[in-house]
Design a protein around this motif. Sequence first.
Motif, PDB file in Angstrom:
ATOM      1  N   VAL A 267       0.675  -1.175  -0.036  1.00  0.00           N
ATOM      2  CA  VAL A 267       0.040  -0.157  -0.176  1.00  0.00           C
ATOM      3  C   VAL A 267       0.870   1.238  -0.066  1.00  0.00           C
ATOM      4  O   VAL A 267       0.537   2.217  -0.984  1.00  0.00           O
ATOM      5  CB  VAL A 267      -0.907  -0.059   1.179  1.00  0.00           C
ATOM      6  CG1 VAL A 267      -1.715   1.311   1.424  1.00  0.00           C
ATOM      7  CG2 VAL A 267      -2.025  -0.999   1.090  1.00  0.00           C
ATOM      8  N   SER A 268       1.861   1.307   0.994  1.00  0.00           N
ATOM      9  CA  SER A 268       2.691   2.521   1.085  1.00  0.00           C
ATOM     10  C   SER A 268       3.462   2.602  -0.322  1.00  0.00           C
ATOM     11  O   SER A 268       3.739   3.656  -0.804  1.00  0.00           O
ATOM     12  CB  SER A 268       3.620   2.451   2.165  1.00  0.00           C
ATOM     13  OG  SER A 268       3.421   1.711   3.234  1.00  0.00           O
ATOM     14  N   ALA A 269       3.836   1.547  -0.854  1.00  0.00           N
ATOM     15  CA  ALA A 269       4.785   1.619  -2.167  1.00  0.00           C
ATOM     16  C   ALA A 269       3.945   2.318  -3.248  1.00  0.00           C
ATOM     17  O   ALA A 269       4.445   2.982  -3.801  1.00  0.00           O
ATOM     18  CB  ALA A 269       5.405   0.114  -2.301  1.00  0.00           C
ATOM     19  N   PHE A 299      17.135  10.979  -8.348  1.00  0.00           N
ATOM     20  CA  PHE A 299      16.131  11.826  -7.972  1.00  0.00           C
ATOM     21  C   PHE A 299      14.902  11.421  -7.069  1.00  0.00           C
ATOM     22  O   PHE A 299      14.315  11.640  -5.977  1.00  0.00           O
ATOM     23  CB  PHE A 299      15.446  12.745  -8.918  1.00  0.00           C
ATOM     24  CG  PHE A 299      16.650  13.997  -9.289  1.00  0.00           C
ATOM     25  CD1 PHE A 299      17.337  14.462  -8.408  1.00  0.00           C
ATOM     26  CD2 PHE A 299      16.274  14.422 -10.592  1.00  0.00           C
ATOM     27  CE1 PHE A 299      18.231  15.310  -8.801  1.00  0.00           C
ATOM     28  CE2 PHE A 299      17.103  15.567 -11.250  1.00  0.00           C
ATOM     29  CZ  PHE A 299      18.113  15.885 -10.126  1.00  0.00           C
ATOM     30  N   ILE A 300      14.225  10.404  -8.144  1.00  0.00           N
ATOM     31  CA  ILE A 300      13.092   9.562  -7.502  1.00  0.00           C
ATOM     32  C   ILE A 300      13.510   8.713  -6.428  1.00  0.00           C
ATOM     33  O   ILE A 300      12.921   8.753  -5.333  1.00  0.00           O
ATOM     34  CB  ILE A 300      12.573   8.794  -8.584  1.00  0.00           C
ATOM     35  CG1 ILE A 300      12.162   9.488  -9.771  1.00  0.00           C
ATOM     36  CG2 ILE A 300      11.556   7.673  -8.233  1.00  0.00           C
ATOM     37  CD1 ILE A 300      11.603   8.731 -11.185  1.00  0.00           C
ATOM     38  N   LEU A 301      14.626   8.012  -6.681  1.00  0.00           N
ATOM     39  CA  LEU A 301      15.088   7.140  -5.358  1.00  0.00           C
ATOM     40  C   LEU A 301      15.261   8.090  -4.132  1.00  0.00           C
ATOM     41  O   LEU A 301      14.628   7.664  -2.966  1.00  0.00           O
ATOM     42  CB  LEU A 301      16.280   6.556  -5.678  1.00  0.00           C
ATOM     43  CG  LEU A 301      16.935   5.303  -4.794  1.00  0.00           C
ATOM     44  CD1 LEU A 301      15.990   4.474  -4.687  1.00  0.00           C
ATOM     45  CD2 LEU A 301      18.308   5.118  -5.105  1.00  0.00           C
ATOM     46  N   SER A 361      10.688   3.243  -5.863  1.00  0.00           N
ATOM     47  CA  SER A 361      11.191   4.203  -6.849  1.00  0.00           C
ATOM     48  C   SER A 361      11.302   3.261  -7.998  1.00  0.00           C
ATOM     49  O   SER A 361      11.392   3.925  -9.194  1.00  0.00           O
ATOM     50  CB  SER A 361      12.213   4.786  -6.451  1.00  0.00           C
ATOM     51  OG  SER A 361      13.126   3.762  -5.959  1.00  0.00           O
ATOM     52  N   ILE A 362      11.207   1.884  -7.998  1.00  0.00           N
ATOM     53  CA  ILE A 362      11.764   1.097  -9.174  1.00  0.00           C
ATOM     54  C   ILE A 362      10.723   1.226 -10.137  1.00  0.00           C
ATOM     55  O   ILE A 362      11.394   1.756 -11.567  1.00  0.00           O
ATOM     56  CB  ILE A 362      12.032  -0.269  -8.548  1.00  0.00           C
ATOM     57  CG1 ILE A 362      13.495  -0.454  -7.919  1.00  0.00           C
ATOM     58  CG2 ILE A 362      12.253  -1.241 -10.010  1.00  0.00           C
ATOM     59  CD1 ILE A 362      13.848  -1.679  -7.384  1.00  0.00           C
ATOM     60  N   PRO A 364       8.146   3.410 -11.082  1.00  0.00           N
ATOM     61  CA  PRO A 364       8.222   4.562 -11.739  1.00  0.00           C
ATOM     62  C   PRO A 364       9.395   4.945 -12.610  1.00  0.00           C
ATOM     63  O   PRO A 364       9.483   5.468 -13.700  1.00  0.00           O
ATOM     64  CB  PRO A 364       7.752   5.693 -10.600  1.00  0.00           C
ATOM     65  CG  PRO A 364       7.726   4.916  -9.305  1.00  0.00           C
ATOM     66  CD  PRO A 364       7.966   3.513  -9.548  1.00  0.00           C
ATOM     67  N   SER A 365      10.438   4.553 -11.991  1.00  0.00           N
ATOM     68  CA  SER A 365      11.976   5.005 -12.759  1.00  0.00           C
ATOM     69  C   SER A 365      11.800   4.135 -14.124  1.00  0.00           C
ATOM     70  O   SER A 365      12.457   4.787 -15.043  1.00  0.00           O
ATOM     71  CB  SER A 365      12.934   4.640 -11.873  1.00  0.00           C
ATOM     72  OG  SER A 365      13.065   5.336 -10.557  1.00  0.00           O
ATOM     73  N   ILE A 366      11.403   3.141 -13.822  1.00  0.00           N
ATOM     74  CA  ILE A 366      11.474   2.269 -15.116  1.00  0.00           C
ATOM     75  C   ILE A 366      10.526   2.857 -16.299  1.00  0.00           C
ATOM     76  O   ILE A 366      11.145   2.931 -17.678  1.00  0.00           O
ATOM     77  CB  ILE A 366      10.868   0.753 -15.096  1.00  0.00           C
ATOM     78  CG1 ILE A 366      11.930   0.042 -14.125  1.00  0.00           C
ATOM     79  CG2 ILE A 366      10.939   0.046 -16.196  1.00  0.00           C
ATOM     80  CD1 ILE A 366      11.683  -1.551 -13.899  1.00  0.00           C
ATOM     81  N   SER A 367       9.403   3.341 -15.853  1.00  0.00           N
ATOM     82  CA  SER A 367       8.500   3.849 -16.969  1.00  0.00           C
ATOM     83  C   SER A 367       9.080   5.134 -17.278  1.00  0.00           C
ATOM     84  O   SER A 367       8.991   5.463 -18.582  1.00  0.00           O
ATOM     85  CB  SER A 367       7.174   3.822 -16.477  1.00  0.00           C
ATOM     86  OG  SER A 367       6.968   4.265 -15.214  1.00  0.00           O
ATOM     87  N   VAL A 368       9.779   5.963 -16.506  1.00  0.00           N
ATOM     88  CA  VAL A 368      10.253   7.149 -16.836  1.00  0.00           C
ATOM     89  C   VAL A 368      11.192   6.882 -17.676  1.00  0.00           C
ATOM     90  O   VAL A 368      11.550   7.563 -18.900  1.00  0.00           O
ATOM     91  CB  VAL A 368      10.682   7.790 -15.705  1.00  0.00           C
ATOM     92  CG1 VAL A 368      11.987   9.071 -15.965  1.00  0.00           C
ATOM     93  CG2 VAL A 368       9.620   8.529 -14.710  1.00  0.00           C
ATOM     94  N   ALA A 369      12.367   6.012 -17.715  1.00  0.00           N
ATOM     95  CA  ALA A 369      13.245   5.435 -18.574  1.00  0.00           C
ATOM     96  C   ALA A 369      12.842   5.196 -20.000  1.00  0.00           C
ATOM     97  O   ALA A 369      13.324   5.714 -20.726  1.00  0.00           O
ATOM     98  CB  ALA A 369      14.205   4.613 -18.021  1.00  0.00           C
ATOM     99  N   LYS A 370      11.798   4.512 -19.943  1.00  0.00           N
ATOM    100  CA  LYS A 370      11.250   4.022 -21.089  1.00  0.00           C
ATOM    101  C   LYS A 370      10.444   4.971 -21.926  1.00  0.00           C
ATOM    102  O   LYS A 370      10.537   5.132 -23.248  1.00  0.00           O
ATOM    103  CB  LYS A 370      10.344   2.769 -20.960  1.00  0.00           C
ATOM    104  CG  LYS A 370      10.811   1.371 -20.843  1.00  0.00           C
ATOM    105  CD  LYS A 370       9.816   0.341 -21.104  1.00  0.00           C
ATOM    106  CE  LYS A 370       9.388  -0.164 -19.761  1.00  0.00           C
ATOM    107  NZ  LYS A 370       8.402  -1.089 -19.852  1.00  0.00           N
ATOM    108  N   THR A 371       9.970   5.821 -21.395  1.00  0.00           N
ATOM    109  CA  THR A 371       9.247   6.934 -21.933  1.00  0.00           C
ATOM    110  C   THR A 371      10.064   7.768 -22.743  1.00  0.00           C
ATOM    111  O   THR A 371      10.957   8.571 -22.307  1.00  0.00           O
ATOM    112  CB  THR A 371       8.286   7.730 -21.238  1.00  0.00           C
ATOM    113  OG1 THR A 371       7.855   7.110 -20.090  1.00  0.00           O
ATOM    114  CG2 THR A 371       6.990   8.097 -21.889  1.00  0.00           C
TER     115      THR A 371
END
Lengths: 381, 389
Positions: A267-269, A299-301, A361-362, A364-371
């Motif tokens: 839930v928190s994640a 940043f995200i991490l 953070s993993i 969202p980071s992956i999707s940021v990297a992919k976009t």
Amino acid sequence: MTIGTFILKNAMRNKRRATLSILSVAVSLFLLVTLLVALRELTLPPEDIGAALRVVVRSKISIANLLPAKQRPIIERVPGVEAVSPFTWFGGTYKNEGGLTFGQFAMDASKFRTIFGDSKMPEEQFEAFQKDMRACIIGKLTAEKYHLKIGDRITLVGTIYPVTLEFNLAGIYSGTIDDRNMFFHHKYFDEAMGDMGQVGMWWLKVRSAEDMPQVITTINNTFANSSAEVRAETERAFQLSFTSMWGNIKLFVGAICTVVVFTLILVSASTMSMSIRERFRELAVLKALGFRRRELFAFILAESFALAMFGALIGVGGAYLLYTFGSVSKMTNGIFITLEVTPKIIGTAITVAAGLGIAASIMPSISVAKTSVVEGLKTLD
Amino acid sequence: MALPITYNIRNVFVRWRATVATIAGIALVVAVYMIMQTMAEGLEKSSQNTGDPRNIMIVRKGSTAESSSQVTRAQLKEFNYLPQIARDAKGQPLLSADVVVLVSLPRRDGSGEANVLVRGVSPVGMDLRPQVSLVEGRWFTPGKREVVVSRRLSPRFANFEIGGKFRTGGKELTVVGILDGSSSAFDSEVWMDADESRSIFDRENYSSVLVRAKDDAAGKEFVKRIESDKRLPLLALSEVEYYAAQTKTAMPIKFLGNFLAMAMSVGAIFAAMNTMYASVGSRTREIGTLRVLGYRRRSILISFLLEGAFLSLVGGVIGCLLALPLPLLGYSIGTLNFETWGETVFQFRMTPMLAVKGLAFSVIVGVLGSLLPSIRAARLPVIAALKSL
């Protein structure tokens, strides 16, 4: 603006979300610490300092079976034994209160100080207890619970033995691991029961730790094949034998706790990664400005790690303060007397929080990297 | 004018990633709550299953459990031929004087010892307890040191199989049969002959006496008769009543269940709140449009509340389903009974009532979580909402 303030400003931009995230992490970690502490307490009950020199002798059939009083002189003669006292669980009800009240034991009053050396009580109270056969002493916690003071009369109605006993409260002790029990003269009990010639258990103190194994073996062998076989064991072993009685419910509660913690972490994640997802456009802008993927990931991490750690500080710290300085027996209705937040448990909780910060953070980071930048800029959400 | 419900339901699945996490969270919270409740329910049911309405139990006044009660032989003589007691074909009273002894025995997996309740029964004892049946082997023969163990205890204690031998009280006992108590408290017992038990464990007295009354009226009269006899420090009550009162053991489980549910629901409420705030935030323009179309603030509020409730109801249903396998597979669990101090074995038990409770619980979490976001949605000024991107 430094990178540090940038991250901090980002984290606190949506104050409501940040607060909710921190609070849900705090709640999960508080619960995790509580469960770990309670499970530890169940499987590893607290140990009294004096316990190292105490031996418990009970019937081999079970703890509920009585022993003949005539065993006493035989046990007293065993080399290495310093003091022996009968120890009988009375199991009376007080003030018609059903359920868990407090333990009441009949014992040899003159041996109380030798066997339970860690108890503290004013000298005159102890003397008064010794002199009056109808006197009793009671632990500080129980005395506080029922607002008892020296000189009060206490009436116990037996549930195991068909007698009602009246006592004068002569002393209040403290300083043992469980300041809740009541002790009274075994002679008074014998008199009330018409000298049944039986006792619940024998509790003894040995002279030194080296004598311990020898004393235990001798006592067990002496009564082997007699009409009342006994099991002598250290007080610690006796205590631990109760944890085996909990059965597979212990394992089961452990499993439930894992689920609980997993749920809250999930839930928190998800809460934390939601705040990143909402900033997709911004992150695309940063990308367009020339920030690299790993910098964005950092940043995200850093943001989610900071939120998780802040939550951990509140949750773990709150649990530590509550269980260290609060009255545990009052809070748990007497189920637990102490809840010790050990460094190992704190370590476990902090590790879980760190893992949570990274895990959140993993995704969202992956999707940021992919976009691609263009796609990111197009996102409306 | 209320918004159509399909609008809310379909909205739940728009932001599916956050929604799935929230639903999963609520599902797990409800599952844990349900598992703890099915456990407590199973434990309580096992004592409710035990009594037979025609039977009357006699224990010592003041004792809280059979294992701490005593009925002397002299006392037994005072009432064993009372006319209210039913008789069998041979004219013998239907009465069983039992001896209950707590015996500490090693567990099968070698993880230590635990207490087992060994019940010595009189020959008619089995007829008085029709829920107990023999599933394997044979009944014990008095005088040959034989016992019959429960099917549920058999996997838990060493040598609890037919032909197995264990030592207690200096004597060796042989298991000759396996009994089934059909989910009653007898599932946690070992049975043997009463008089043999008295001699092995050196007991002068019996622990309790169970009698079958001729009919209801005779039963009431019998209870009154024992009560009014001042020479007898005994308490007679219906067997059903006696076992119904034995609920102490379920208390800590309920306590833990409620505590976990409380603490976890706080976390779940936060999650639902975040999801709903996000949902409101991303639909600001939509809300403005709805307002322009003439929907009132009230409708918007109710609409978002419904959405939150639906979201968590889905979680609740999944949670209830997650808790189902344990009761369905008849998994049994054992722990210390605080009344008898023996091991008590019971099964998980799901009832429709519990399922309703679980669902209600999930809806409450949903409504509480979406209350603040819904109020925010309802309060959005129309113009600002329309202008937002």
